[in-house]
Scaffold this motif. Structure first.
Motif, PDB file in Angstrom:
ATOM      1  N   LEU A 202      -3.854 -24.644 -27.617  1.00 34.16           N
ATOM      2  CA  LEU A 202      -2.570 -24.998 -27.004  1.00 34.16           C
ATOM      3  C   LEU A 202      -1.770 -25.913 -27.929  1.00 34.16           C
ATOM      4  O   LEU A 202      -0.609 -25.650 -28.241  1.00 34.16           O
TER       5      LEU A 202
ATOM      6  N   ARG B  17      -4.309 -23.796 -18.227  1.00 34.16           N
ATOM      7  CA  ARG B  17      -5.050 -23.607 -19.464  1.00 34.16           C
ATOM      8  C   ARG B  17      -6.358 -22.847 -19.205  1.00 34.16           C
ATOM      9  O   ARG B  17      -6.697 -21.917 -19.920  1.00 34.16           O
TER      10      ARG B  17
ATOM     11  N   LEU C  42       2.961 -21.756 -22.685  1.00 35.24           N
ATOM     12  CA  LEU C  42       2.243 -21.424 -21.451  1.00 35.24           C
ATOM     13  C   LEU C  42       2.717 -20.089 -20.880  1.00 35.24           C
ATOM     14  O   LEU C  42       1.901 -19.288 -20.406  1.00 35.24           O
TER      15      LEU C  42
END
Length: 109
Positions: A69, A59, A15
């Motif tokens: 991801l 996201r 992330l």
């Protein structure tokens, strides 16, 4: 480090890497997704898992699909596991190169 901790750390790394590709400043991104900057730092440093709504915001703002991801996380976890085992042979390094090539190709698309 147990499996849950490894997943939490790798999720945070992925992330953070994706965010830095779009917005470098943690504070700016936290404001954009409407969460506390400390919460974002804890998530990106692998100290805590995001809630589902927070993960969805992160996201979405990063333009990251769930598949991307999880594929990126899977590749990082595989690479980390191989390194953790300390294998030092040609099969080990060919697998590392395969994972890195896959990550590179995924970033292109």
């Amino acid at each position: 480090m147990n499996e849950d901790e490894r997943i939490r750390v790798v999720l945070g790394e992925v992330l953070r890497e994706k965010r830095r590709g779009k917005i470098d400043m943690t504070e700016e991104f936290a404001a954009l997704i409407d969460i506390d900057v400390e919460e974002l730092r804890k998530i990106e440093n692998g100290l805590e898992l995001p809630s589902i709504p927070t993960l969805f915001k992160i996201r979405t703002k990063n333009g990251l699909s769930i598949d991307d991801l999880f594929d990126t996380m899977k590749n990082k976890l595989e690479k980390n596991e191989l390194i953790r085992k300390g294998r030092n042979d040609s099969l080990f390094w060919s697998k590392i190169k395969e994972i890195e090539k896959s990550n590179y190709i995924n970033r292109l698309y």
